[in-house]
Scaffold this active site. Structure first.
Site, PDB file in Angstrom:
ATOM      1  N   ASN A 205       0.886  -1.290  -0.004  1.00  0.00           N
ATOM      2  CA  ASN A 205      -0.014  -0.145  -0.199  1.00  0.00           C
ATOM      3  C   ASN A 205       0.865   1.223   0.069  1.00  0.00           C
ATOM      4  OD1 ASN A 205       0.835   0.266   2.627  1.00  0.00           O
ATOM      5  ND2 ASN A 205      -0.959  -0.646   3.721  1.00  0.00           N
ATOM      6  N   ASP A 281      -5.572  -7.781   1.231  1.00  0.00           N
ATOM      7  CA  ASP A 281      -5.335  -9.382   1.148  1.00  0.00           C
ATOM      8  C   ASP A 281      -6.116  -9.890  -0.096  1.00  0.00           C
ATOM      9  OD1 ASP A 281      -4.371  -9.170   3.738  1.00  0.00           O
ATOM     10  OD2 ASP A 281      -6.325  -9.822   4.687  1.00  0.00           O
TER      11      ASP A 281
HETATM   12  N1  LIG Z   1     -12.559   3.287   0.961  1.00  0.00           N
HETATM   13  C1  LIG Z   1     -12.457   2.456  -0.140  1.00  0.00           C
HETATM   14  N2  LIG Z   1     -13.269   2.669  -1.137  1.00  0.00           N
HETATM   15  C2  LIG Z   1     -13.182   1.809  -2.235  1.00  0.00           C
HETATM   16  N3  LIG Z   1     -12.382   0.763  -2.421  1.00  0.00           N
HETATM   17  C3  LIG Z   1     -11.340   0.724  -1.526  1.00  0.00           C
HETATM   18  C4  LIG Z   1     -11.203   1.377  -0.272  1.00  0.00           C
HETATM   19  N4  LIG Z   1     -10.408   1.112   0.706  1.00  0.00           N
HETATM   20  C5  LIG Z   1      -9.639   0.329  -0.157  1.00  0.00           C
HETATM   21  N5  LIG Z   1     -10.316  -0.020  -1.297  1.00  0.00           N
HETATM   22  C6  LIG Z   1      -9.670  -1.195  -2.401  1.00  0.00           C
HETATM   23  O1  LIG Z   1      -9.152  -2.116  -1.650  1.00  0.00           O
HETATM   24  C7  LIG Z   1      -7.603  -1.976  -2.159  1.00  0.00           C
HETATM   25  C8  LIG Z   1      -6.786  -2.397  -1.301  1.00  0.00           C
HETATM   26  O2  LIG Z   1      -6.808  -1.335   0.157  1.00  0.00           O
HETATM   27  P1  LIG Z   1      -5.528  -0.773   0.686  1.00  0.00           P
HETATM   28  O3  LIG Z   1      -5.038  -0.042  -0.318  1.00  0.00           O
HETATM   29  O4  LIG Z   1      -6.356  -0.075   1.934  1.00  0.00           O
HETATM   30  O5  LIG Z   1      -4.857  -1.933   1.061  1.00  0.00           O
HETATM   31  P2  LIG Z   1      -4.150  -2.227   2.657  1.00  0.00           P
HETATM   32  O6  LIG Z   1      -3.616  -0.878   3.185  1.00  0.00           O
HETATM   33  O7  LIG Z   1      -3.087  -3.205   2.120  1.00  0.00           O
HETATM   34  O8  LIG Z   1      -5.255  -3.013   3.286  1.00  0.00           O
HETATM   35  P3  LIG Z   1      -4.966  -4.082   4.322  1.00  0.00           P
HETATM   36  O9  LIG Z   1      -3.765  -4.164   4.670  1.00  0.00           O
HETATM   37  O10 LIG Z   1      -5.931  -3.460   5.544  1.00  0.00           O
HETATM   38  O11 LIG Z   1      -5.943  -5.425   3.905  1.00  0.00           O
HETATM   39  C9  LIG Z   1      -7.595  -0.608  -2.756  1.00  0.00           C
HETATM   40  O12 LIG Z   1      -6.520  -0.584  -3.847  1.00  0.00           O
HETATM   41  C10 LIG Z   1      -8.941  -0.307  -3.540  1.00  0.00           C
HETATM   42  O13 LIG Z   1      -9.136  -1.055  -4.680  1.00  0.00           O
HETATM   43 MG   LIG Z   2      -2.022  -4.844   3.361  1.00  0.00          MG
END
Ligand SMILES: Nc1ncnc2c1ncn2[C@@H]1O[C@H](COP(=O)(O)OP(=O)(O)OP(=O)(O)O)[C@@H](O)[C@H]1O
Ligand SMILES: [Mg+2]
Length: 339
Positions: A205, A281
């Protein structure tokens, strides 16, 4: 046009996930008012339940999309560990390579959520229980050996690092050898990328990308800064693709044969976002499956983004089924050039 909305059939792809298995524990309550003992809110206990988180959630996502899935990792030999194991078995994940370790604490995130009757849930508190040390070296060595052994028969391998110590440079080198044998290897990184030189893709991320490249996450909203950080990471580590997940800004993809400014998709999702837990995930699971099915990387990103858009509309760490993915694809944002 119609055929392009159909996701590939993943049921013939044997896949594995190795990484930190986590217990997501929810305590559901109802608010009662302010305490007279201290300036805190009093909650009435309504119920509790557990879900499989971290690498266990990646495994559930892979399985839900149809792929025969094995999970490699460790749990404590405690109540939470047993519950995570039961959930994985119930969902059809192969747990033959999960070791339960006496005296080791299953990493557990307890989320206390509160809701007035018929109102949506609100997280009030998170309480983390963590092992004092990484899993014993011998268990980590067995996990590596399992990867080496499995890699002869796998289509895809996902490494899910939540920084509890299973994922290290030695595991990275085992994963890279699997990639050399033709396995699609995707690292969802947290603690380190050391040792992973030569794997297929990374799915950090924005905060993780910032961390690995010594930048401020807040500066990476700008597409040029994001692309520069992506290039910096791609210079640190040789991988084919870098998929950056950007929360409600969607995703951006960099790497082999792609515009250096990146290819992006806007976040999808038709309804209200309910809970973003585990969205990353789902993204890593779907991106790995799609690449292993021979899908081009920008399309694989589109699939991952569509599936993530499905799970954020459900409570807790959710999964996306082939039917839900097909439905989401019908209105999924298309990859476009940015920068
Ligand atoms: N608020 C949101 N609205 C729409 N899509 C979202 C949102 N949050 C996340 N997503 C979708 O999920 C994907 C992964 O989310 P994020 O970038 O938050 O990953 P992360 O931080 O690794 O999450 P985690 O580790 O909590 O599983 C994003 O690229 C998007 O496609
Ligand atoms: Mg993650």
């Amino acid at each position: 046009l119609f055929a392009s909305d159909t996701p590939p059939d993943f049921s013939a792809l044997r896949v594995a996930v190795v990484g930190d298995l986590i217990c997501d524990h929810y305590v559901v309550t109802e608010p009662r008012g302010l305490s007279r003992e201290a300036p805190v809110i009093v909650l009435r206990h309504r119920g509790e339940h557990v879900q499989a988180g971290g690498a266990a959630n990646v495994a559930r996502n892979l399985r839900a999309l149809g792929a025969p899935t094995r999970v490699v990792g460790v749990l404590g030999r405690d109540a939470r560990g047993r519950e995570v194991l039961e959930i994985l078995e119930r969902d059809g994940v192969d747990v033959a390579c999960v070791e339960t370790i006496p005296g080791w604490t299953t990493p557990t995130k307890t989320r206390v959520v509160a809701a007035e009757p018929r109102r949506s849930l609100q997280q009030v508190l998170r309480l983390d229980r963590e092992p004092d040390e990484p899993a014993p070296a011998a268990a980590r060595e067995r996990a590596r050996a399992a990867i080496e052994e499995l890699s002869r028969s796998l289509g895809a391998l996902v490494i899910s690092d939540y920084d509890y110590g299973l994922v290290d440079a030695d595991l990275g080198r085992a994963a890279a050898r699997a990639a050399q044998r033709g396995v699609v290897v995707v690292l969802d990184p947290r603690g380190t990328v050391e040792g992973f030189d030569g794997v297929t893709a990374l799915t950090p991320n924005v905060a993780e990308l910032a961390h690995f490249t010594g930048r401020h996450a807040g500066d990476l909203g700008d597409p040029r800064a994001l692309a520069a950080a992506a290039r910096a990471l791609l210079e640190q580590i040789r991988v084919r693709y870098l998929l950056v997940t950007r929360g409600n800004d969607g995703m951006a993809l960099y790497g082999d044969g792609l515009d250096p400014r990146g290819v992006a998709v806007e976040a999808s999702g038709a309804g209200d976002v309910t809970d973003v837990t585990g969205a990353g995930d789902t993204a890593a699971a779907v991106f790995a499956l799609a690449l292993a099915a021979g899908v081009e990387a920008p399309r694989a990103m589109q699939l991952a983004n569509a599936a993530s858009g499905v799970v954020v509309m459900e409570h807790g760490a959710a999964v996306c089924t082939p039917g839900e993915l097909a439905a989401a694809l019908a209105s999924a944002p298309a990859p476009v050039r940015i920068g």
